[in-house]
Design an enzyme around this catalytic site. Sequence first.
Site, PDB file in Angstrom:
ATOM      1  N   ASP A 116      55.669  66.747  32.120  1.00  0.00           N
ATOM      2  CA  ASP A 116      56.219  65.381  31.932  1.00  0.00           C
ATOM      3  C   ASP A 116      57.343  65.231  30.888  1.00  0.00           C
ATOM      4  OD1 ASP A 116      54.434  64.639  29.992  1.00  0.00           O
ATOM      5  OD2 ASP A 116      54.446  62.543  30.698  1.00  0.00           O
ATOM      6  N   GLU A 117      57.732  66.206  30.182  1.00  0.00           N
ATOM      7  CA  GLU A 117      58.327  66.280  29.087  1.00  0.00           C
ATOM      8  C   GLU A 117      59.093  67.345  28.795  1.00  0.00           C
ATOM      9  OE1 GLU A 117      56.494  66.414  24.400  1.00  0.00           O
ATOM     10  OE2 GLU A 117      55.262  66.674  25.897  1.00  0.00           O
ATOM     11  N   ASP A 131      60.095  61.737  27.986  1.00  0.00           N
ATOM     12  CA  ASP A 131      58.699  61.819  28.489  1.00  0.00           C
ATOM     13  C   ASP A 131      58.226  60.644  29.300  1.00  0.00           C
ATOM     14  OD1 ASP A 131      55.991  62.843  26.585  1.00  0.00           O
ATOM     15  OD2 ASP A 131      55.784  61.135  28.066  1.00  0.00           O
TER      16      ASP A 131
END
Length: 357
Positions: A107-108, A9
């Site tokens: 974002d993960e 993340d």
Amino acid sequence: MNRVILHIDMDAFFAAVEQMDHPEYRDKPVIVGADPKAGAGRGVVSTCSYEARKFGIHSAMPISQAYKRCPHGIYLRGRMERYQELSRRIMKIMQDFSPAVEPVSIDEAFIDITGCIKLFGEPRAIAQKLKDCIKQQTGLTASVGVAPSKFVAKIASDLEKPNGLVIVEKEKVKDFLRPLPISRMWGVGKKTEPVMQKLGIQTIGDLADYSQSKLIKYLGKAGVQFWNLANGIDNRTVVPYTDAKSLSHETTYHEDTDDTAKLKQTIFYLSNEVSRGLRKGNMKGKTITLKIRLADFSTFTRSKSFIHYINSSKEIYDVAMQLFDSFNRMGKKVRLLGVAVSNLDNSIGEQMSMFDD
Ligand code: TTP
Ligand code: MG
């Protein structure tokens, strides 16, 4: 076999991108979201830099409240396209580590690296290498959790943010989970948390010790899921996302090599595999790509496109060899080779594993 799953993340993602692109914003409280001045300050914070978090600002907070807490902050609207571009780059870096990458949000992602340990080394080394590659290639920091399940990896990545790396070994999963507050449980939100509190469940350990049948009584089927997770039972697999824009095959050598005959043989094998995959899916493509990773992990792709569609192994091999011969390795050994065919005519094609750097 014990699974090894990474959860990655990015740290303060939108704000970190702004700080990278605008050095003058670095080390300052940056808040990405609605305009605090226009529209009577309506709207919310998307995210903010860790410097802004010191003022108690967080995602989803009304922008007017953020402004009250930190009037001297740098307030930005955000540039979605730029964040998406970086997100794609980060996901591709992950795919260089393992084909099993499951993006979860911008974002993960989860990565299953179980099959890569022999090739890349211990989980800690792989996770650190991934963080380093993301930093080198994008300028951004990521936090990583490593665990035998998705649930534990996700909790682990969050624990030492920013720039964290937390590893939870299989034997330590239960002890790791026990002291955590129940709000850390996946799926425990505003509705479930009060129910848990009423039952006297404050920590994940309390939940693990609770009677399963009582949990089912109060929470229905979800009770079983919660109980299993609290006891470290989570068999969900990492499901890679593919969009069949290309078909590829790649090989990582056990030992880096500069043996031309061996490299040529690999390209022959890869071309054959890709051709077979294309023919199986009734597909042809116009672009051939050769991917080369050198001993120092630097990775390159070279492509050639045609007006007509091809799928025979000889044609793919000939083009891949041309690309290989014209690539300057600067005397370095080769770690990985890949051959891909993209620009597919795949109206009847199925989903395939791929890379498309
Ligand atoms: P997150 O990963 O939740 O947050 P983050 O990356 O900003 O910070 P952290 O270091 O805690 O991970 O979300 C990723 C991006 O998604 C974030 O940068 C902005 C966007 N986002 C919103 O737009 N609104 C929201 O409410 C949240 C939570 C995120
Ligand atoms: Mg994040």
